[in-house]
Design an enzyme around this catalytic site. Structure first.
Site, mmCIF file in Angstrom:
data_model
loop_
_atom_site.group_PDB
_atom_site.id
_atom_site.type_symbol
_atom_site.label_atom_id
_atom_site.label_comp_id
_atom_site.label_asym_id
_atom_site.label_seq_id
_atom_site.Cartn_x
_atom_site.Cartn_y
_atom_site.Cartn_z
ATOM 1 N N PRO A 267 0.903 -1.379 0.092
ATOM 2 C CA PRO A 267 -0.020 0.058 -0.126
ATOM 3 C C PRO A 267 0.714 1.415 0.107
ATOM 4 C CG PRO A 267 0.017 -0.816 2.213
ATOM 5 C CD PRO A 267 0.934 -1.761 1.382
ATOM 6 N N GLY A 269 3.912 2.332 1.980
ATOM 7 C CA GLY A 269 4.565 2.876 2.879
ATOM 8 C C GLY A 269 6.300 3.074 2.550
ATOM 9 N N ASP A 285 2.792 -2.498 -8.899
ATOM 10 C CA ASP A 285 2.159 -3.416 -8.360
ATOM 11 C C ASP A 285 0.977 -3.673 -9.137
ATOM 12 O OD1 ASP A 285 1.677 -4.312 -5.273
ATOM 13 O OD2 ASP A 285 -0.160 -4.537 -6.297
ATOM 14 N N CYS A 380 7.682 -10.168 4.876
ATOM 15 C CA CYS A 380 7.096 -10.012 6.262
ATOM 16 C C CYS A 380 6.844 -11.414 6.738
ATOM 17 C CB CYS A 380 5.923 -9.139 6.248
ATOM 18 S SG CYS A 380 4.489 -9.653 5.056
#
Length: 458
Positions: A267, A269, A285, A380
């Protein structure tokens, strides 16, 4: 539409007459979708389906109930199994979801016991599949209420009772018994709210009621603070981003005027971090909807980037970038403290499938880097196949690249965040509340991230 869906729609029209009922219905639908179909993003789907029927307070309550249920789903299942003579109703996910959400309210949330029980019973009576079981729902939840103190005193092992067996086995193998248990315990604590602030983090920490972590981020002391109402939000002085998620872009060390590709950017960051450093950023993306969110974030922040809706694998600009940041799609097991449903929606098969995609993306990212340029690869995930093993295999097949080790100074002296190869490896149990030099906040910890910094040899 199915009869049950029609019935649910009819019930939705009358939910507003009973305080808290619409929120509990939404939470129940989310948990039932996860238990019955293993549906990822079940909570977001349920909130979207509820649409304008929920005011902000009801939406917040629905989120709190569903999140508390997901976070302690293993422990809740144990509690319920011990109090049901016929065992858990595994073949009735809507019943199990109703019992679990009711129990989560009683054991974990500051809501009135009678509201948790009575509204759960009301939901059962209104559901054609559950109406004949309303008495069972009432009896089980009232017993949980009576025995709450004993249940809470008994606790439960976060690793053995509240982590899927396949994940617990993986973490034991990767990190050892002690660290695996610390990871599972950190997941029960939930996540803090961190802000990325490009300039003067210490001053902004005081203004927003937070503490500077030393990692370049500010952690809010109050996890329930209304973020959009804090000083600096409207002016675009900062954005919400977990402190660990902010580290990969910092390791890239973008310089003004550099042309940098941010792959799998939404998104946004990391895109914002690179743009704030003065780089010329190409944010790529596959999801147009997620890139719309990225554009809105950049607009609020007063930053700009070239935004492309595209598959990163299709980019045809080999050697055109000074640096590339690849935050690859992954199992997201490092975000369970923030998104506890991940533990119950992922499977071991997902890891192998995603590792194959990561391998292909990493090869494409490498091709985009000019001689002498940098590449940061990150995920992540807590799973070695998506981090350490991925980079080891890459360096084995790409002799034109070399690792640039992370130094302790780059992570505020937190040397435990650097693995033996010099790559970044943050864990949910890192940066606890007692960390030296870090003032007390309500929650410690970090998202689990892996990042490797690589350089194409000149």
């Amino acid at each position: 539409m199915t009869p049950r869906r029609n019935a649910a729609s009819a019930n939705d029209a009358s939910d507003g007459a009973v305080a808290g009922l619409a929120a509990r219905r939404t939470a129940h639908e989310a948990v039932a979708a996860l238990l019955g179909k293993g549906r990822a993003f079940a909570l977001e789907d349920a909130l979207a389906q509820a649409g304008g029927r929920l005011d902000p307070g009801e939406a917040a309550l629905a989120r709190a109930i569903a999140t508390a249920t997901f976070r302690r789903l293993g422990l809740l299942r144990t509690v319920l199994a011990e109090r049901m003579s016929q065992g858990l109703p595994e073949d009735q996910p809507r019943l199990l979801a109703l019992l679990a959400t009711g129990s989560a309210q009683i054991l974990d949330l500051a809501v009135a016991d009678h509201a948790a029980v009575d509204l759960s019973v009301r939901l059962a009576k209104a559901d054609p599949d559950l109406g004949h079981l309303a008495g069972l729902v009432n009896a089980v939840l009232r017993r949980v209420t009576r025995e709450r103190d004993a249940i809470l005193a008994a606790g439960g092992d976060p690793l053995d009772a509240n982590t899927p067996d396949w994940l617990a086995a993986r973490w034991r193998a990767a990190y050892g018994e002690d660290i695996a248990r610390q990871i599972a315990a950190a997941h029960l604590d939930g996540a803090a709210v961190d802000l990325t602030i490009p300039t003067d983090a210490a001053a902004w920490a005081e203004r927003v009621g937070g503490v500077a972590l030393g990692l370049g981020s500010v952690r809010l002391a109050d996890v329930d603070a209304p973020v959009a109402s804090l000083p600096g939000y409207a002016e675009g002085a900062w954005w919400v981003q977990d402190a660990a998620a902010a580290l990969p872009a910092r390791l890239l060390a973008a310089a003004p005027g550099e042309r940098i590709a941010d792959l799998c950017a939404a998104p946004g960051g990391k895109t914002a971090q690179l743009a704030a450093a003065g780089a010329s950023v190409v944010a790529v993306d596959r999801s147009g909807a997620r890139l719309d969110r990225l554009r809105k974030n950049l607009e609020r922040l007063g930053l700009s980037a070239e935004v492309r809706v595209a598959d990163a694998l299709s980019l045809d600009e080999d050697g055109a970038f000074d640096a590339v940041l690849l935050d690859a799609p992954c199992s997201a097991t490092g975000t369970i403290r923030r998104h506890p449903d991940v533990a119950w929606t992922k499977t071991e098969a997902d890891i192998g499938r995603l590792a194959d995609l990561q391998c292909r993306l990493l090869g494409k990212a490498a091709a985009l880097v000019r001689p002498g340029g940098r590449l940061v690869y990150c995920t992540c995930s807590l799973e070695p196949e998506e981090g350490e093993a991925q980079v080891a295999a890459f360096l084995g097949r790409e002799p034109g690249f070399e690792r640039v080790s992370v130094t302790a100074d780059e992570v505020a002296g937190q040397a435990e965040m650097i693995d033996r190869h010099g790559d970044l490896r943050t864990l949910p149990c890192h940066l606890p509340l007692s960390s030296e030099g870090i003032p007390v906040v309500r929650r410690g910890g970090l998202d689990g991230f892996f990042a490797a910094r690589l350089r194409r040899k000149a």
